[in-house]
Design a protein around this motif. Structure first.
Motif, short mmCIF file in Angstrom:
data_model
loop_
_atom_site.label_atom_id
_atom_site.label_comp_id
_atom_site.label_asym_id
_atom_site.label_seq_id
_atom_site.Cartn_x
_atom_site.Cartn_y
_atom_site.Cartn_z
N ASP A 172 0.79 -1.23 0.00
CA ASP A 172 0.00 0.00 0.00
C ASP A 172 0.83 1.28 0.00
O ASP A 172 0.28 2.38 -0.10
CB ASP A 172 -1.00 0.01 1.15
N ASP A 173 2.16 1.15 0.08
CA ASP A 173 3.03 2.32 -0.10
C ASP A 173 3.60 2.39 -1.51
O ASP A 173 4.46 3.22 -1.81
CB ASP A 173 4.17 2.31 0.92
N GLY A 174 3.11 1.50 -2.40
CA GLY A 174 3.54 1.50 -3.79
C GLY A 174 4.75 0.64 -4.08
O GLY A 174 5.13 0.48 -5.25
N GLN A 175 5.35 0.04 -3.05
CA GLN A 175 6.54 -0.79 -3.24
C GLN A 175 6.17 -2.21 -3.64
O GLN A 175 5.21 -2.78 -3.11
CB GLN A 175 7.38 -0.81 -1.97
N ARG A 176 6.94 -2.78 -4.56
CA ARG A 176 6.77 -4.19 -4.92
C ARG A 176 7.47 -5.05 -3.87
O ARG A 176 8.63 -4.79 -3.52
CB ARG A 176 7.35 -4.46 -6.31
N VAL A 177 6.78 -6.05 -3.36
CA VAL A 177 7.34 -6.86 -2.28
C VAL A 177 7.07 -8.34 -2.54
O VAL A 177 6.09 -8.71 -3.20
CB VAL A 177 6.74 -6.47 -0.92
N SER A 178 7.94 -9.18 -2.00
CA SER A 178 7.78 -10.63 -2.08
C SER A 178 7.14 -11.14 -0.81
O SER A 178 7.02 -10.42 0.20
CB SER A 178 9.15 -11.29 -2.26
#
Length: 205
Positions: free
Chosen positions: A54-60
């Protein structure tokens, strides 16, 4: 039991069959903590993923599940079930925090068309500033739901703006390393959820 929630009702599906395997998380024995049994065991839940936080970062998955996590699949325009479940999960995490246990809450949307990172952020902040919201493409959301055996269906055939989404309402306990060890139906109280999650956390030492 695996539960499907809609606006008007909750449909209960009983997962038949024999509990086959116990979850092995780093050699920790969780058998005394586990209540929910499903066909195939908890080993059949979970998957690797790349989603947008939800902060726009792509995460695994490994970047998300760095601590015990209460994982829920819902959507922000859900009129009643999702807000109540999200509030319950946040209350359970707060109870655990009071006991010195660091447990986070995570919601993966089943409505990626409308749930942008910004929309998810506004929603999750209503319940806890620490709640993580995750979205992605239609394909990414379909894959992650499949990994947790989560049914969902958007009723957007006639109205593509104010539609509802049928979806299952279980909350999963996911341990660090993306290992699902338990699930909770929506009728579990915050107090009981905190008690059961605390058993798993204490078992990890």
């Amino acid at each position: 039991m695996l539960v499907i929630g809609s606006v008007a009702a909750a449909i209960v599906l009983v997962a038949g069959g024999v509990y086959v395997a116990q979850r092995d998380t780093g050699g920790v024995d969780f058998a005394s903590c586990r209540i929910g049994n499903v066909a195939g065991g908890m080993d059949s839940f979970g998957t690797e993923f790349q989603l947008t936080r939800d902060d726009g970062q792509r995460v695994s998955a490994e970047q998300v599940f760095t601590k015990p996590s209460l994982l829920y699949f819902g959507y922000t325009m859900c009129p009643d079930v999702c807000p109540m479940d999200s509030a319950r999960n946040a209350d359970a995490a707060a109870l655990l925090k009071d006991q010195g246990m660091d447990v986070q809450t995570v919601m993966i949307t089943v409505d990626p068309k409308r749930d942008t990172p910004e929309v998810l952020k506004d929603f999750t902040d209503l319940f806890s500033e620490d709640m993580i919201g995750l979205t992605g493409t239609d394909e990414e959301i379909a894959a992650v739901n499949k990994g947790w055996r989560n049914y969902y269906r958007a009723n957007d055939q006639e109205d593509d703006e104010y539609y509802l989404v049928d979806h299952m309402t279980n909350t999963y306990l996911v341990m660090p390393g993306n290992k699902t060890v338990e699930f909770f139906a929506r009728d579990v109280s915050p107090e009981l959820m905190a008690e059961r999650v605390g058993c798993f956390v204490n078992a990890m030492g």
